[in-house]
Design a protein around this motif. Structure first.
Motif, PDB file in Angstrom:
ATOM      1  N   LYS A  48       0.856  -1.181   0.000  1.00  0.00           N
ATOM      2  CA  LYS A  48       0.000   0.000   0.000  1.00  0.00           C
ATOM      3  C   LYS A  48       0.897   1.237   0.000  1.00  0.00           C
ATOM      4  N   TYR A  49       0.564   2.218  -0.811  1.00  0.00           N
ATOM      5  CA  TYR A  49       1.449   3.379  -0.917  1.00  0.00           C
ATOM      6  C   TYR A  49       0.653   4.674  -0.996  1.00  0.00           C
TER       7      TYR A  49
ATOM      8  N   GLN B 208       5.322   5.417   1.426  1.00  0.00           N
ATOM      9  CA  GLN B 208       4.210   4.761   2.113  1.00  0.00           C
ATOM     10  C   GLN B 208       4.309   4.961   3.623  1.00  0.00           C
ATOM     11  N   GLN B 209       3.196   4.696   4.304  1.00  0.00           N
ATOM     12  CA  GLN B 209       3.224   4.670   5.759  1.00  0.00           C
ATOM     13  C   GLN B 209       4.007   3.444   6.208  1.00  0.00           C
TER      14      GLN B 209
ATOM     15  N   LYS C 120       3.577   1.382   8.515  1.00  0.00           N
ATOM     16  CA  LYS C 120       2.792   0.197   8.879  1.00  0.00           C
ATOM     17  C   LYS C 120       2.482  -0.680   7.667  1.00  0.00           C
ATOM     18  N   HIS C 121       2.626  -0.125   6.463  1.00  0.00           N
ATOM     19  CA  HIS C 121       2.370  -0.891   5.244  1.00  0.00           C
ATOM     20  C   HIS C 121       3.653  -1.428   4.611  1.00  0.00           C
ATOM     21  N   TYR C 122       4.781  -1.161   5.269  1.00  0.00           N
ATOM     22  CA  TYR C 122       6.060  -1.587   4.698  1.00  0.00           C
ATOM     23  C   TYR C 122       6.214  -3.107   4.767  1.00  0.00           C
TER      24      TYR C 122
END
Length: 345
Positions: A17-18, A37-38, A40-42
């Motif tokens: 997610k980006y 990206q945030q 937490k989505h890494y």
């Protein structure tokens, strides 16, 4: 556009997610990407791939940043063509090109008439190319660019090379047609001329036979006319003029009855001569998606297109050598850069 993460064995391990994705495709060097990206989505990945795109991104070390709105990660990388330049993954693993890639490349060069050297001094470096295919990416691009070709590195249970030849699409980018939002170009003004005056010698017997309105220079008679550029340039460039002696093209005889045609021909040749003194360097087009002109369907990276620059009255035929894609939420923009230009009109 969805983006997926892969491990070092090219197994898919999740979706990324980006907030923003920059996807830069290039013909003459490895392209690359930037993913914001945030945190937490890494996902810790060795490679990434984007939905509907051919490129495989090699992930380099991500950068973390915290601000009042949260923690974010920026991940940058190059596309898999960088394998030919000794690419290294985030984990420090050097990606060595397979022998299959080397064999494919050497076979392709042989078909193009490029042969291996056999003397002892050059054989060792050539052997390294054949066995490792490292640090030769620039040379590969240079050789293929001679025919406006390029290559892609793909995964098919191992790394392999695909060679890509340009397509002549027939697409014409023009703001007037409505398929280009913006056309930006840069020019080299060091050789610029604003006005050209042309001269065509008229034989004495033709003048005595009634050809009038000539200019006498050094005991010879000349028909003359000129063309002045309509470009909006600084005053210092408006002072730059040139003169040329021309010959009439075959089929246009110098006669009294052809005076109007001769003058029109001089004007046209002056205009063409000015084009040689107006060098367009870079052309960037922001295309619009309309029927018959759809990115990845009707044209793609490496294809041949036409682009109109009405300010100078020129249509160029050129190759798409770069595509810059920007993805944010549900919006996307494209900009294409053209190279290998030649004047069509």
């Amino acid at each position: 556009m969805k983006v997926f993460a892969f491990d070092e064995h090219m197994n898919r391990i999740g979706e990324l997610k980006y907030i923003q994705l920059l996807w830069d495709r290039k013909c003459n060097e490895p392209g690359g990407f930037t993913l914001y990206q945030q945190s937490k989505h890494y996902i810790e990945a060795a490679y990434i791939m984007a939905e509907g795109r051919k490129e495989i991104g090699i992930v380099y070390k991500p950068a973390y940043k915290a601000n009042p709105n949260g923690r974010y990660v920026t991940t940058e990388g190059k596309f898999a063509e960088d394998i030919t330049n000794d690419a290294t993954t985030e984990h420090g693993k050097t990606i060595v090109a397979t022998k299959r890639m080397n064999d494919q490349f050497m076979e392709y060069l042989i078909k193009k008439g490029i042969k291996e050297a056999f003397d002892s001094e050059t054989m060792k470096p050539r052997d390294e190319v054949v066995t490792r295919c490292l640090d030769v990416g620039g040379e590969m691009y240079r050789i293929l660019a001679l025919d406006q070709e390029t290559f892609q590195v793909q995964w098919n249970d191992g790394w392999e090379i695909k060679f890509v030849s340009p397509r002549a699409t027939g697409i014409r980018f023009s703001k007037g047609i409505g398929n280009a939002k913006e056309i930006i170009y840069s020019q080299d003004m060091s050789v610029y001329k604003h006005k050209c005056t042309g001269y065509v010698e008229i034989p004495d017997d033709i003048v005595k036979g009634g050809y009038s309105g000539t200019t006498l220079i050094g005991g010879k008679y000349y028909e003359t006319d000129s063309f002045t550029s309509t470009l909006q340039v600084e005053d210092r460039f408006r002072q730059k003029e040139m003169s040329m002696d021309f010959s009439m093209p075959e089929g246009l005889e110098i006669t009294t009855s052809n005076k109007a045609k001769i003058k029109a021909q001089i004007v046209q040749m002056c205009q063409l001569e000015l084009l040689n003194h107006y060098v367009v360097r870079d052309i960037e087009v922001t295309p619009l998606q309309i029927a018959g002109c759809r990115y990845l369907i009707d044209y793609d990276l490496g294809d041949i297109v036409l682009v109109e620059i009405p300010e100078v009255g020129i249509t160029y035929e050129a190759q798409i050598i770069e595509v810059h894609e920007v993805w944010e939420k549900n919006t996307q923009t494209y900009a294409i850069t053209l190279g290998h230009k030649r004047i069509k009109r």
